[in-house]
Design a protein around this motif. Structure first.
Motif, PDB file in Angstrom:
ATOM      1  N   THR A  80      62.789   8.400  13.928  1.00  0.00           N
ATOM      2  CA  THR A  80      61.958   9.601  13.922  1.00  0.00           C
ATOM      3  C   THR A  80      61.214   9.727  12.595  1.00  0.00           C
ATOM      4  OG1 THR A  80      63.902  10.801  13.150  1.00  0.00           O
ATOM      5  CG2 THR A  80      63.340  10.976  15.486  1.00  0.00           C
ATOM      6  N   LEU A 231      66.902  19.304  17.072  1.00  0.00           N
ATOM      7  CA  LEU A 231      66.624  20.492  17.872  1.00  0.00           C
ATOM      8  C   LEU A 231      67.893  21.127  18.410  1.00  0.00           C
ATOM      9  CD1 LEU A 231      64.665  22.456  19.103  1.00  0.00           C
ATOM     10  CD2 LEU A 231      64.353  20.881  21.028  1.00  0.00           C
ATOM     11  N   VAL A 257      60.655  22.042  13.352  1.00  0.00           N
ATOM     12  CA  VAL A 257      61.718  21.766  14.329  1.00  0.00           C
ATOM     13  C   VAL A 257      62.748  22.897  14.309  1.00  0.00           C
ATOM     14  CG1 VAL A 257      63.677  20.238  14.821  1.00  0.00           C
ATOM     15  CG2 VAL A 257      61.421  19.268  14.403  1.00  0.00           C
ATOM     16  N   LEU A 260      61.274  25.736  16.103  1.00  0.00           N
ATOM     17  CA  LEU A 260      61.352  25.514  17.550  1.00  0.00           C
ATOM     18  C   LEU A 260      62.741  25.883  18.068  1.00  0.00           C
ATOM     19  CD1 LEU A 260      60.150  24.415  20.192  1.00  0.00           C
ATOM     20  CD2 LEU A 260      60.794  22.115  19.437  1.00  0.00           C
ATOM     21  N   GLN A 264      63.425  28.532  21.005  1.00  0.00           N
ATOM     22  CA  GLN A 264      64.170  28.222  22.232  1.00  0.00           C
ATOM     23  C   GLN A 264      65.378  29.160  22.392  1.00  0.00           C
ATOM     24  OE1 GLN A 264      63.312  25.031  24.345  1.00  0.00           O
ATOM     25  NE2 GLN A 264      61.488  25.912  23.449  1.00  0.00           N
ATOM     26  N   THR A 287      54.412  19.329  16.618  1.00  0.00           N
ATOM     27  CA  THR A 287      55.406  20.140  17.337  1.00  0.00           C
ATOM     28  C   THR A 287      55.051  21.625  17.272  1.00  0.00           C
ATOM     29  OG1 THR A 287      57.192  18.544  17.011  1.00  0.00           O
ATOM     30  CG2 THR A 287      57.845  20.839  17.319  1.00  0.00           C
TER      31      THR A 287
ATOM     32  N   GLN B 264      60.970  23.241  30.360  1.00  0.00           N
ATOM     33  CA  GLN B 264      60.897  24.639  29.926  1.00  0.00           C
ATOM     34  C   GLN B 264      60.863  25.582  31.133  1.00  0.00           C
ATOM     35  OE1 GLN B 264      60.336  25.525  26.115  1.00  0.00           O
ATOM     36  NE2 GLN B 264      61.612  23.730  26.393  1.00  0.00           N
ATOM     37  N   ALA B 286      58.087  11.053  20.295  1.00  0.00           N
ATOM     38  CA  ALA B 286      58.981  11.875  19.485  1.00  0.00           C
ATOM     39  C   ALA B 286      59.310  13.174  20.226  1.00  0.00           C
ATOM     40  CB  ALA B 286      58.338  12.183  18.131  1.00  0.00           C
ATOM     41  N   GLN B 289      62.146  12.482  22.540  1.00  0.00           N
ATOM     42  CA  GLN B 289      63.359  12.308  21.746  1.00  0.00           C
ATOM     43  C   GLN B 289      63.884  13.673  21.276  1.00  0.00           C
ATOM     44  OE1 GLN B 289      62.654   9.308  18.797  1.00  0.00           O
ATOM     45  NE2 GLN B 289      64.639   9.650  17.813  1.00  0.00           N
ATOM     46  N   LEU B 290      62.981  14.494  20.764  1.00  0.00           N
ATOM     47  CA  LEU B 290      63.365  15.807  20.245  1.00  0.00           C
ATOM     48  C   LEU B 290      64.004  16.663  21.334  1.00  0.00           C
ATOM     49  CD1 LEU B 290      63.078  17.608  17.666  1.00  0.00           C
ATOM     50  CD2 LEU B 290      60.899  18.403  18.597  1.00  0.00           C
TER      51      LEU B 290
END
Lengths: 346, 346
Positions: A80, A231, A257, A260, A264, A287, B264, B286, B289-290
């Protein structure tokens, strides 16, 4: 005796602006005049004279007597890469022609000691200098490059030796302070923080700006939590953090991140980002853009310009800068801090 | 008369494998023998002879009589570069020394006609050839490069002229078929599709693989929907799509961002990805992956190796390949398709 500030030396940007042309055209006028129309050439050279712009030592040396290139390493080891890696390389690539050079990336799958790739680029005479990224404490590269007499400049502070000033970095605490100011203006009154585990120089700096901003704007200090740049772990940390916050509060985060993760976790408990909870990230990454999160954008064009100037000055034997350069990030507002008029002002 | 297949010419990879050394060492043995230990040098040169490996025309020409570099454009125009852009550049950079060359990125903020950056790199003699990305119908670059006699190879088909075979691409329909096979094995019985709006060659190809896979594995064809590469629009489209599906069904997506939209939308209705709904993305980005989404990873190392070989062959005047090269993506399994033993097998 007056201690007047030394007048700033004219840069290629100044010449380009005054002549109303691109940096590339200025560079062409100096290095490849046959490629510039006579009118433009005459105008550019007049401005060069007026501003006493002296590109020859650095730019010409780089262009005509050396490889004319600056190397930069692409991380091929971790899965990453930094989300800023490609935008930063793009900024360097856009800035390079204005410094009469081009960028040459290199990569290696070896994690340590990392120097072989640099040595190889020098031996192959592909580059005259390097731009480093991902500097960290106990980084072996600055020592090695200085001993080998190879010019470099780094995106990121050089942690082990404060006398090494060939760097540019983002002012992290100024950034998170600006995020708090924005949250205060938007009507949030309590602001928490989600950072990385203590001991990260970058993360600790961003945390300080949150504390200072909350103090400065007379807000209530919310709780804080920490998670690594993952995450799922950010979501877990954010869940605990949100337990200590209420609808109408906000969270400043040390990265996009992490932000995020807060977004979430908020959605999972039915809190609408921007209305029920304010969230700011850091880095201006893809992102943040994808998830419409307010974020602090790093001024990569300015940083790239500064680093290539620093490299040139070293190649030209110009005096060392007296300190590293800190650049201010700017806040880009996304849906994660957009409130409606539902909030009362205190 | 026997129509025997032409024996494949030995490549640097074959030599490296047979000699038990890296490609870089093979390249050094040929171009900079002083950098290789006498034992290794003798072993490599013996293998070179045994396999009748002939690097001289292409590699040496590139190294000793030309710029020794291949240019590739970084997209500085749109705010959201392809998520594969940095991994692909890294793959090219890792492969380049094995072809006795290095990569030189360039960038421009001009959206059209795009050719000036290429012309500039050739004029400055910084590169001998280009690797193109982001090919598309009515792409002006192949025409211009061929007329100018500049070698190139492209990551992505050349759409306007099937006689142009200097390309490598990912077999999209084979990829989505493999995703359906994986979903079938994991126990999902109905599979829908979220793609891009019709008319995208890449997207249409990926859709065909979904149809073929569902047919081949005797699954039920679920509904389909489309959205552009935007998360909010992907979520909206996914909401409609999920209305036509039930717990235990799955969705194959044309990209990781679209798959994130399904994830989501599923979370918003309380469906647990991997258990209540299977989701596969495409690109190995990515983002996948995230968010721990199963995705089809493009074989970027193989593609980079192929494209640099194609460029070398052109520089060496070798015969054109007879067709473009399609590479199979491989599925990386994330939490979005991991089911427990709760599902019965039919």
């Amino acid at each position: 005796m007056l201690n007047m500030p030394h007048p700033a030396r004219a840069t290629i940007v100044d010449v380009a602006r005054a002549a109303g042309v691109s940096r590339q055209t200025v560079s062409n006028a100096i290095n490849s005049p046959e490629r510039v129309s006579p009118d433009t050439l005459s105008r550019v050279l007049q401005v060069v004279e007026e501003l006493n712009y002296r590109p020859s030592s650095a730019a010409r040396t780089l262009r005509h007597q050396r490889a004319g290139a600056v190397g930069t390493e692409l991380n091929a080891v971790t899965g990453t890469p930094s989300e800023v890696a490609l935008p930063f390389l793009t900024a360097l690539t856009l800035a390079a022609p204005g410094h009469a050079c081009h960028m040459v990336p290199f990569a290696s799958r070896e994690a340590f000691p990392m120097l072989s790739g640099y040595q190889d680029m020098v031996r192959r005479r592909l580059v005259d200098a390097f731009v480093l990224t991902d500097t960290h404490p106990a980084d072996p590269r600055p020592d090695w490059l200085e001993q080998a007499g190879i010019p470099y400049a780094s995106f990121g502070r050089i942690y082990d030796d404060s006398s090494r000033v060939w760097w540019a970095d983002v002012d992290g605490s100024a950034g998170t302070s600006a995020a708090v100011a924005h949250l205060a203006e938007t009507g949030f009154r309590t602001v928490g923080f989600l950072g990385w585990p203590a001991g990260s120089a970058v993360g600790d700096d961003r945390r300080l700006g949150w504390l200072a901003g909350v103090e400065q704007h007379g807000l209530a200090l919310g709780p804080e939590a920490a998670a690594p740049q993952s995450l799922s772990q950010a979501i877990s940390a954010a869940e605990r953090l949100l337990d200590g916050l209420a609808v109408g509060d906000a969270v400043v985060c040390a990265s996009d991140v992490l932000a995020l993760g807060v977004q979430q976790a908020a959605l999972a408990r039915g809190w609408r980002p921007g209305r029920d909870i304010g969230i700011t990230g850091f880095d201006g990454s893809a992102t943040a853009q994808l998830h419409d999160i307010s974020t602090l954008v790093q001024p990569l064009d300015e940083i790239a310009e500064h680093l290539l100037t620093v490299v040139h000055d070293q190649l030209a034997g110009a005096p060392a800068p007296t300190q590293g350069a800190l650049f201010l990030p700017t806040l880009t507002v996304g849906a994660s801090t957009v409130t409606t008029s539902m909030k009362g002002t205190p």
